[in-house]
Scaffold this active site. Structure first.
Site, mmCIF file in Angstrom:
data_model
loop_
_atom_site.group_PDB
_atom_site.id
_atom_site.type_symbol
_atom_site.label_atom_id
_atom_site.label_comp_id
_atom_site.label_asym_id
_atom_site.label_seq_id
_atom_site.Cartn_x
_atom_site.Cartn_y
_atom_site.Cartn_z
ATOM 1 N N VAL A 73 8.545 2.658 -3.229
ATOM 2 C CA VAL A 73 9.753 2.019 -2.755
ATOM 3 C C VAL A 73 10.890 2.223 -3.737
ATOM 4 C CG1 VAL A 73 11.042 -0.169 -2.192
ATOM 5 C CG2 VAL A 73 8.841 0.309 -1.288
ATOM 6 N N LYS B 83 6.781 -10.152 -1.403
ATOM 7 C CA LYS B 83 6.477 -11.528 -0.676
ATOM 8 C C LYS B 83 5.376 -12.380 -1.177
ATOM 9 C CE LYS B 83 3.595 -7.804 0.868
ATOM 10 N NZ LYS B 83 3.850 -6.612 0.952
ATOM 11 N N VAL C 172 9.975 -8.918 3.915
ATOM 12 C CA VAL C 172 9.494 -9.275 5.169
ATOM 13 C C VAL C 172 10.079 -7.922 6.115
ATOM 14 C CG1 VAL C 172 9.028 -10.762 7.236
ATOM 15 C CG2 VAL C 172 9.461 -11.652 4.891
ATOM 16 N N ILE D 173 13.436 -4.042 8.362
ATOM 17 C CA ILE D 173 14.274 -4.841 9.485
ATOM 18 C C ILE D 173 15.098 -5.689 8.899
ATOM 19 C CG2 ILE D 173 13.846 -6.237 11.458
ATOM 20 C CD1 ILE D 173 10.978 -4.901 11.576
ATOM 21 N N GLY E 275 -4.907 6.964 5.065
ATOM 22 C CA GLY E 275 -3.545 6.770 4.057
ATOM 23 C C GLY E 275 -2.810 5.576 4.691
ATOM 24 N N GLU F 176 -5.200 0.316 2.962
ATOM 25 C CA GLU F 176 -5.559 0.402 1.581
ATOM 26 C C GLU F 176 -7.155 0.672 1.359
ATOM 27 O OE1 GLU F 176 -3.271 -0.116 -1.076
ATOM 28 O OE2 GLU F 176 -1.600 -0.599 0.228
ATOM 29 N N ASP G 239 -1.579 -10.945 3.868
ATOM 30 C CA ASP G 239 -0.080 -10.233 3.908
ATOM 31 C C ASP G 239 0.882 -10.947 4.902
ATOM 32 O OD1 ASP G 239 1.908 -7.894 3.098
ATOM 33 O OD2 ASP G 239 1.692 -7.813 5.282
ATOM 34 N N LYS H 58 4.155 -13.386 4.505
ATOM 35 C CA LYS H 58 5.696 -13.095 5.340
ATOM 36 C C LYS H 58 6.016 -14.171 5.939
ATOM 37 C CE LYS H 58 4.723 -8.333 4.739
ATOM 38 N NZ LYS H 58 4.029 -6.931 5.607
HETATM 39 N N1 HSE Z 1 0.845 -3.708 3.700
HETATM 40 C C1 HSE Z 1 1.970 -4.037 4.600
HETATM 41 C C2 HSE Z 1 1.835 -3.798 6.072
HETATM 42 C C3 HSE Z 1 3.347 -3.226 4.405
HETATM 43 O O1 HSE Z 1 0.681 -2.945 6.374
HETATM 44 O O2 HSE Z 1 2.606 -4.076 6.952
HETATM 45 C C4 HSE Z 1 4.011 -4.035 3.195
HETATM 46 O O3 HSE Z 1 4.405 -5.181 3.445
#
Ligand code: HSE
Length: 443
Positions: free
Chosen positions: A24, A113, A140, A144, A195, A198, A209, A213
């Site tokens: 990023v 986040k 988030v 978008i 890829g 992770e 995650d 968010k």
């Molecule tokens: N690991 C997150 C996802 C992307 O799979 O959406 C980064 O927020």
């Protein structure tokens, strides 16, 4: 010191300290290095310092090498820097660096986040005290725009529900499971090879995650801070290819939804949850596939709006980061005799009262294995009935070696009653050989 500002020869009002030059960060530099045709305010910024772990690593982006440093602490204290763009992710040292930057009067742009969901209280309290902004559009939904719309355009509505597919990895896995008929472990291994997932997929597949968010979205939509531990969080590991197949037969797709809701289904108390859910195929969230994200916001008097797009990736996420930089420049160009702009700062200080998941009223899908004998369905029906759980359908989907597979869909029921019924059904294991294979909520 030669820097990007001197190289370009432009007049720079705001200097950026960039923390992190990964995917990023590289995207952000690419945008700022190529401002022609973009928001004119971007001509007023320059990257002053870039904090990295390995300054000698070959980079895919053009930056004067002397801008790079391993001393991130020096960047957040540098008097020349007005804006810190934090893209290192994770909790530490991101939290400490952000707090030090705020204490030194820097405005913050972050895509992190986790640090906001878990340490937003101290970060926003410090920012409000210091009179600096913390903007997080990229945290988030990647590219978008959802944070600023919730703070601004949508904020005149009474929000009832925010429901989103806000994790691309799990949406990719569920989409592949659905299209290939493959099981979770197989698709996860393939996603890791390509890829898309992770090496340690825990944060994505176990829902953490998405929980970070939805904590952020809930806080904005419902005007209060959210304690991370108040979020009910379930990931997609228990979802099987069989569940996806049966759900499809019943007219549903299975999606990992993150929901913050305060309406009659939650007794008008706020609930925040992440859960694999059955979504009716005609619902707009059902057709959000692959790594895409979508966020549905329902409010009064607006009705429903859905935001859809790339939830991750270099260009998309960098777009959101640079949008925050442009917003900051616009804000800083104005005079603020009365403190922070209310539509950009964080106005709430209190925590939301989040209802326990037992109070949720929703439909459930349950898949059982049980002995294929007379009376078994009767026993199951009695357990549900005694707990005021009304059934919409019960289907025997398969029988093998005297073991039947049953799929039950309930009407809207209180989750606490449903769990009590399941506990009773669990007691029938010895009598009827019943095992509960999966439990999913229906949107
Ligand atoms: N690991 C997150 C996802 C992307 O799979 O959406 C980064 O927020």
């Amino acid at each position: 010191m030669a820097n990007a500002e001197q190289q370009s020869g432009k007049t720079v009002a705001f200097k950026i300290g960039l923390l992190g030059l990964g995917t990023v960060g590289t995207g952000v530099v690419e945008i700022l290095n190529d401002c022609q045709g973009r928001q004119p305010l971007l001509s007023q910024v320059a990257i002053h310092r870039v904090g990295v772990r390995s300054p000698d690593k070959p980079r895919a982006v053009s930056l004067p090498p002397e801008l790079l440093t391993t001393d991130l602490e020096a960047i957040v204290r540098d008097p020349a820097v007005a804006i810190i763009v934090e893209l290192i992710g994770g909790l530490e040292p991101a939290r400490s660096l952000i707090l030090t930057a705020i204490a030194n009067g820097k405005h913050i742009v972050t895509a992190n986040k986790a640090v906001i969901a878990r340490h937003g209280d101290e970060i926003y309290s410090a920012a409000n005290q210091a009179g600096v902004y913390v903007l997080l559009e990229a945290a988030v939904g990647g590219g978008i725009p959802i944070i600023q719309p919730l703070k601004q355009t949508l904020s005149v509505n009474r929000i009832h529900r925010v429901a989103g597919i806000i994790n691309g990895t799990t949406n990719y896995i569920l989409t592949e499971m659905s299209q290939a008929g493959a099981d979770f472990d197989t698709v996860l291994a393939e996603a890791q090879r390509l890829g898309y997932a992770e090496a340690d997929p825990t944060a994505d597949v176990d829902g953490f995650d998405a929980a970070d968010k939805i904590a952020i979205l809930a806080s904005l939509a419902f005007g209060g801070r959210i304690r991370y531990e108040d979020i009910s969080c379930e990931g997609i590991r228990p979802v099987s290819a069989a569940d996806i197949r049966y759900a499809a037969g019943l007219g549903f797709a299975i999606k990992l939804l993150a929901i913050a809701q305060c309406d009659e289904h939650t007794q008008n108390r706020l609930q925040v949850r992440v859960q694999p859910s059955l979504v009716p195929k005609a619902h707009p969230l059902a057709s959000v596939n692959g790594v895409y994200n979508a966020i549905l916001v329902e409010g009064e008097p607006l009705g429903q709006v859905m935001f859809y797009g790339p939830g991750a990736g270099k260009g998309a996420t960098a777009s959101a980061v640079v949008a925050d930089i442009a917003n900051l420049i616009g804000l800083l160009a104005m005079s603020h005799a009365d403190g922070l702009h209310p539509l950009y700062g964080c106005g709430h200080q209190h925590y939301c009262d989040v209802a326990p998941i037992a109070e949720l009223v929703t439909r459930f899908y349950v898949r059982f294995f049980c002995g294929d004998e007379s009376g078994v369905i009767g026993h199951i029906g009695t357990c549900f009935g005694q707990n005021a759980v009304s059934l919409e359908s019960i289907v025997q989907t398969d029988t093998q070696d005297g073991i039947a597979e049953l799929v039950v869909v309930t009407h809207d029921v209180r989750e606490g009653n449903f769990r009590a019924a399941l506990a009773e059904i669990h007691q029938l294991q010895a009598l009827d050989n019943i095992t509960i294979q999966s439990i999913l909520r229906v949107l």
